[in-house]
Design a protein around this motif. Sequence first.
Motif, short mmCIF file in Angstrom:
data_model
loop_
_atom_site.label_atom_id
_atom_site.label_comp_id
_atom_site.label_asym_id
_atom_site.label_seq_id
_atom_site.Cartn_x
_atom_site.Cartn_y
_atom_site.Cartn_z
N SER A 229 11.28 1.69 6.88
CA SER A 229 10.65 0.83 5.87
C SER A 229 9.19 1.22 5.74
CB SER A 229 10.76 -0.64 6.27
OG SER A 229 12.13 -1.04 6.36
N SER A 230 8.55 0.82 4.65
CA SER A 230 7.13 1.13 4.44
C SER A 230 6.30 0.65 5.62
CB SER A 230 6.62 0.46 3.16
OG SER A 230 7.26 1.00 2.03
N SER A 231 5.29 1.43 5.99
CA SER A 231 4.48 1.12 7.18
C SER A 231 3.68 -0.18 7.02
CB SER A 231 3.54 2.28 7.49
OG SER A 231 2.65 2.51 6.41
N GLU A 232 3.43 -0.62 5.79
CA GLU A 232 2.69 -1.87 5.56
C GLU A 232 3.57 -3.10 5.76
OE1 GLU A 232 1.27 1.21 2.52
OE2 GLU A 232 3.18 0.47 3.21
N CYS A 233 4.86 -2.89 6.03
CA CYS A 233 5.80 -3.99 6.17
C CYS A 233 6.14 -4.22 7.64
CB CYS A 233 7.08 -3.69 5.39
SG CYS A 233 6.81 -3.44 3.62
N THR A 234 6.06 -5.47 8.07
CA THR A 234 6.36 -5.83 9.45
C THR A 234 7.36 -6.98 9.47
OG1 THR A 234 4.48 -7.36 9.51
CG2 THR A 234 4.10 -5.10 10.32
N LEU A 235 8.08 -7.10 10.56
CA LEU A 235 9.08 -8.16 10.73
C LEU A 235 8.60 -9.16 11.76
CD1 LEU A 235 12.01 -9.20 10.16
CD2 LEU A 235 12.70 -7.86 12.15
N ASN A 236 8.72 -10.46 11.43
CA ASN A 236 8.40 -11.52 12.37
C ASN A 236 9.34 -12.68 12.10
OD1 ASN A 236 7.29 -13.25 14.21
ND2 ASN A 236 5.36 -13.53 13.13
N ALA A 237 10.21 -12.99 13.07
CA ALA A 237 11.14 -14.10 12.98
C ALA A 237 12.01 -14.04 11.73
CB ALA A 237 10.39 -15.43 13.06
N GLY A 238 12.52 -12.87 11.40
CA GLY A 238 13.42 -12.72 10.26
C GLY A 238 12.75 -12.58 8.91
N VAL A 239 11.41 -12.64 8.89
CA VAL A 239 10.66 -12.52 7.63
C VAL A 239 9.90 -11.20 7.63
CG1 VAL A 239 8.89 -13.53 6.14
CG2 VAL A 239 10.41 -15.02 7.45
N VAL A 240 10.15 -10.39 6.60
CA VAL A 240 9.42 -9.14 6.43
C VAL A 240 8.20 -9.45 5.58
CG1 VAL A 240 9.49 -6.79 5.53
CG2 VAL A 240 11.55 -7.80 6.54
N THR A 241 7.01 -9.06 6.04
CA THR A 241 5.78 -9.26 5.29
C THR A 241 5.17 -7.89 5.01
OG1 THR A 241 5.39 -11.38 6.36
CG2 THR A 241 3.50 -10.36 5.29
N CYS A 242 4.90 -7.64 3.72
CA CYS A 242 4.29 -6.38 3.30
C CYS A 242 2.90 -6.68 2.75
CB CYS A 242 5.14 -5.70 2.22
SG CYS A 242 6.83 -5.34 2.73
N ALA A 243 1.89 -6.04 3.32
CA ALA A 243 0.50 -6.28 2.93
C ALA A 243 0.08 -5.26 1.86
CB ALA A 243 -0.40 -6.18 4.14
N ALA A 244 -0.25 -5.77 0.67
CA ALA A 244 -0.71 -4.89 -0.41
C ALA A 244 -2.23 -4.84 -0.47
CB ALA A 244 -0.17 -5.39 -1.75
N GLY A 245 -2.91 -5.76 0.23
CA GLY A 245 -4.38 -5.76 0.22
C GLY A 245 -4.94 -6.27 -1.08
N THR A 246 -5.91 -5.55 -1.63
CA THR A 246 -6.57 -5.95 -2.87
C THR A 246 -6.03 -5.12 -4.03
OG1 THR A 246 -8.57 -6.59 -1.68
CG2 THR A 246 -8.81 -6.14 -4.03
N LEU A 247 -5.66 -5.79 -5.11
CA LEU A 247 -5.18 -5.11 -6.32
C LEU A 247 -6.13 -5.43 -7.47
CD1 LEU A 247 -1.31 -5.73 -6.26
CD2 LEU A 247 -2.55 -3.66 -5.61
N ALA A 248 -6.69 -4.39 -8.07
CA ALA A 248 -7.52 -4.58 -9.26
C ALA A 248 -6.64 -5.02 -10.41
CB ALA A 248 -8.22 -3.25 -9.61
N ALA A 249 -7.25 -5.54 -11.46
CA ALA A 249 -6.49 -5.88 -12.67
C ALA A 249 -5.80 -4.62 -13.16
CB ALA A 249 -7.41 -6.44 -13.74
N GLY A 250 -4.48 -4.69 -13.36
CA GLY A 250 -3.71 -3.52 -13.76
C GLY A 250 -3.19 -2.70 -12.59
N GLY A 251 -3.58 -3.08 -11.37
CA GLY A 251 -3.16 -2.33 -10.18
C GLY A 251 -1.78 -2.72 -9.71
#
Length: 185
Positions: free
Chosen positions: A83-105
């Motif tokens: 899976s993508s390296s920004e995605c982690t698993l904790n208690a059955g929930v996968v969380t993917c961190a996108a950080g900051t997205l500019a308008a249109g990002g």
Amino acid sequence: IRVTSGQKVKLCHGNNYNICSAVVLVPQQPQADVSVTKSGPSTVTKGANISYQILVRNAGPAVASAVTVTDTLPSALTFAPGSSSECTLNAGVVTCAAGTLAAGGQKSFTILAGTANTTCNATLQNVARASSAANDVNQSNNVSAAVSTLPSWRPGPLPVKDRPPVSGRDVCLGVWPVNERVAAA
């Protein structure tokens, strides 16, 4: 007058400066429109990994910070390596961190999920949710689902792409009635 957020301002009414009100200006949170789209295969094979593609976007007008996508895997699925390296698993929930997205990002993720614990003829609905620290002006596009089925395998001549898994793997088998007529001699 120039007033900054968080500053206390005294407002007086009419010509009588004895009737005044104090107002504290609260900063307006930036507005953004974060959305998520999730896709995956319509059918899967027992024992194989499902590859879910997730795309999170910010339509603006402001920058969206602390953008995350959460995905609660169905209990029959397991979070798989690759899976993508920004995605982690904790208690059955996968969380993917996108950080900051500019308008249109936008930012994309892949979540791989194992199907070893699934049952034959199962329907798997997997839902992704996007959020950010920005004031989201349209929350109706913050949820997206992918639905996959695990069909039974029907014996008989099959195209190469539909052949059952290799030896040692589980396979879903179905039973179909066959009506064969034998002509009398």
